[in-house]
Design an enzyme around this catalytic site. Structure first.
Site, PDB file in Angstrom:
ATOM      1  N   LYS A  36       0.825  -1.211   0.000  1.00 46.84           N
ATOM      2  CA  LYS A  36       0.000   0.000   0.000  1.00 46.84           C
ATOM      3  C   LYS A  36       0.855   1.255   0.000  1.00 46.84           C
ATOM      4  O   LYS A  36       2.047   1.221   0.286  1.00 46.84           O
ATOM      5  CB  LYS A  36      -0.935  -0.024   1.212  1.00 46.84           C
ATOM      6  CG  LYS A  36      -2.056  -1.038   1.012  1.00 46.84           C
ATOM      7  CD  LYS A  36      -3.332  -0.637   1.671  1.00 46.84           C
ATOM      8  CE  LYS A  36      -4.441  -1.599   1.216  1.00 46.84           C
ATOM      9  NZ  LYS A  36      -5.347  -1.922   2.294  1.00 46.84           N
ATOM     10  N   ARG A  69      -3.723  -9.796   4.956  1.00 47.37           N
ATOM     11  CA  ARG A  69      -4.144  -9.857   3.545  1.00 47.37           C
ATOM     12  C   ARG A  69      -2.961  -9.403   2.697  1.00 47.37           C
ATOM     13  O   ARG A  69      -2.509  -8.277   2.820  1.00 47.37           O
ATOM     14  CB  ARG A  69      -5.347  -8.932   3.333  1.00 47.37           C
ATOM     15  CG  ARG A  69      -5.865  -8.889   1.907  1.00 47.37           C
ATOM     16  CD  ARG A  69      -7.048  -7.930   1.801  1.00 47.37           C
ATOM     17  NE  ARG A  69      -7.603  -7.912   0.459  1.00 47.37           N
ATOM     18  CZ  ARG A  69      -7.129  -7.156  -0.529  1.00 47.37           C
ATOM     19  NH1 ARG A  69      -6.098  -6.362  -0.318  1.00 47.37           N
ATOM     20  NH2 ARG A  69      -7.688  -7.203  -1.725  1.00 47.37           N
TER      21      ARG A  69
HETATM   22  N1  HH2 Z   1      -7.464  -3.439   0.679  1.00 49.88           N
HETATM   23  C1  HH2 Z   1      -7.753  -3.462  -0.632  1.00 49.88           C
HETATM   24  C2  HH2 Z   1      -8.821  -4.227  -1.101  1.00 49.88           C
HETATM   25  N2  HH2 Z   1      -9.572  -4.962  -0.260  1.00 49.88           N
HETATM   26  N3  HH2 Z   1     -10.044  -5.728   1.933  1.00 49.88           N
HETATM   27  C3  HH2 Z   1      -9.760  -5.714   3.237  1.00 49.88           C
HETATM   28  N4  HH2 Z   1     -10.497  -6.445   4.102  1.00 49.88           N
HETATM   29  N5  HH2 Z   1      -8.731  -4.970   3.748  1.00 49.88           N
HETATM   30  C4  HH2 Z   1      -7.943  -4.193   2.952  1.00 49.88           C
HETATM   31  O1  HH2 Z   1      -7.032  -3.513   3.479  1.00 49.88           O
HETATM   32  C5  HH2 Z   1      -8.221  -4.180   1.551  1.00 49.88           C
HETATM   33  C6  HH2 Z   1      -9.289  -4.966   1.066  1.00 49.88           C
HETATM   34  C7  HH2 Z   1      -6.890  -2.700  -1.596  1.00 49.88           C
HETATM   35  O2  HH2 Z   1      -5.740  -3.414  -1.943  1.00 49.88           O
HETATM   36  P1  HH2 Z   1      -5.473  -4.284  -3.306  1.00 49.88           P
HETATM   37  O3  HH2 Z   1      -6.398  -5.412  -3.425  1.00 49.88           O
HETATM   38  O4  HH2 Z   1      -4.035  -4.604  -3.366  1.00 49.88           O
HETATM   39  O5  HH2 Z   1      -5.699  -3.321  -4.461  1.00 49.88           O
HETATM   40  P2  HH2 Z   1      -6.984  -3.097  -5.319  1.00 49.88           P
HETATM   41  O6  HH2 Z   1      -7.873  -2.259  -4.494  1.00 49.88           O
HETATM   42  O7  HH2 Z   1      -6.438  -2.373  -6.500  1.00 49.88           O
HETATM   43  O8  HH2 Z   1      -7.590  -4.413  -5.647  1.00 49.88           O
END
Ligand code: HH2
Length: 287
Positions: A229, A263
């Site tokens: 992040k 995660r």
């Molecule tokens: N962060 C993202 C997406 N889903 N769900 C939970 N429970 N907690 C989080 O911190 C969280 C989440 C964002 O990260 P990422 O999946 O890497 O990116 P994207 O939003 O582009 O899919």
């Protein structure tokens, strides 16, 4: 430093044991615009390969998502999200009963993902954007991840501003937990997540990480999603290898502060960090 944990979790086909350190959620983004793994898992066959590798690494859950939630990301239509997510869940379910969470805020995606074999609904709005998703989780007996965000991705950074970010986020999440319990989700099937990066600035994110134990003491398992992040890149710079090392450092901080789930994109790295954490925890973490 954390005290002995008081929660139990048995939702969504997943048994968490607070003494063994966190369960690892492997991120399978079925999106073309995710900031970190840009579309690599859109093809179900490739997503399945990635899922099997994560299971081999030691991931306890595969977190399948079809809508990027990064700040300012464009919304995705229901049809597009279903087209991205369902084939991936079906492909995984075709070969393994391993727990799957679906990362969605859409009630219909949750319903169909659960029907296709997902076990946990990971809703970054804690069922505030589309409240009907909660009834689907209840009907399926699914586990739920309730994350804090102050607003939808397009607007959330405009809402960053807290009196006391740790107390505010914890109060919000406990209220959401009581709401979903009243709707019929077992207390033991609820995970709370402070939502790193969601409507939070750099100092807010590090306050939440430093004081994750405050949330962990509320009686629910806590998920930390810090992998790759902006809060990490703000500290390490953008070099991907260094971002991965920074993620591992943040994972260790989260574990020391009571995280029950991590995660993450690089499941092998998180499992290695957990192995070191277990050595530390075996001697007791309080002294
Ligand atoms: N962060 C993202 C997406 N889903 N769900 C939970 N429970 N907690 C989080 O911190 C969280 C989440 C964002 O990260 P990422 O999946 O890497 O990116 P994207 O939003 O582009 O899919």
């Amino acid at each position: 430093m954390r005290k002995a944990s008081r929660w139990t979790f048995a939702g969504g086909g997943l048994d968490l044991d607070p003494l063994k350190g966190p369960a690892i959620l492997g991120i399978l983004n079925a999106t073309p615009d995710s900031f970190s793994d840009g579309g690599r898992h859109q093809d179900p066959a490739r997503a399945l390969d990635a899922a099997l590798r994560m299971i081999e690494d030691g991931a306890a859950v595969l977190d399948v998502g079809g809508e990027s939630t990064r700040p300012g990301a464009a919304p995705v239509s229901l049809d597009d999200e279903l087209r991205r997510v369902l084939p991936v869940i079906e492909a995984i379910r075709g070969v393994t009963n391993h727990p799957i969470s679906v990362d969605t805020t859409k009630a219909e995606v949750a319903r169909l993902a659960l029907a296709a074999g997902a076990n946990i609904v990971n809703d970054v709005s804690a069922f505030r954007f589309e409240p009907a998703g909660l009834a689907h989780a209840v009907a399926a007996g699914a586990g739920v991840v309730l994350m804090h965000t102050p607003a939808r991705p397009a607007e959330m950074m405009a809402h960053a501003g807290y009196d006391d970010v740790v107390a505010d986020v914890a109060a919000h999440l406990v209220a959401r937990a009581l709401h979903v319990e009243a709707a019929g989700v077992a207390r033991s099937a609820i995970v709370l997540d402070p939502g790193f990066g969601f409507g939070k600035g750099r100092a807010d994110n590090y306050s939440l990480l430093r004081k994750l134990g405050f949330l962990a003491a509320k009686g629910y398992p806590v998920l930390a999603g810090v992998s790759r992040k902006r809060m990490i890149r703000e500290a390490t710079g953008d070099n991907p290898t260094l971002v991965e090392h920074g993620t591992t450092a943040a994972h260790m901080a989260a574990m020391m502060n009571g995280a029950a789930l991590l995660r993450t994109h690089d499941t092998a790295a998180a499992v290695a960090a957990r192995a070191v954490f277990r050595e530390l925890a075996a001697g007791g973490l309080d002294g």
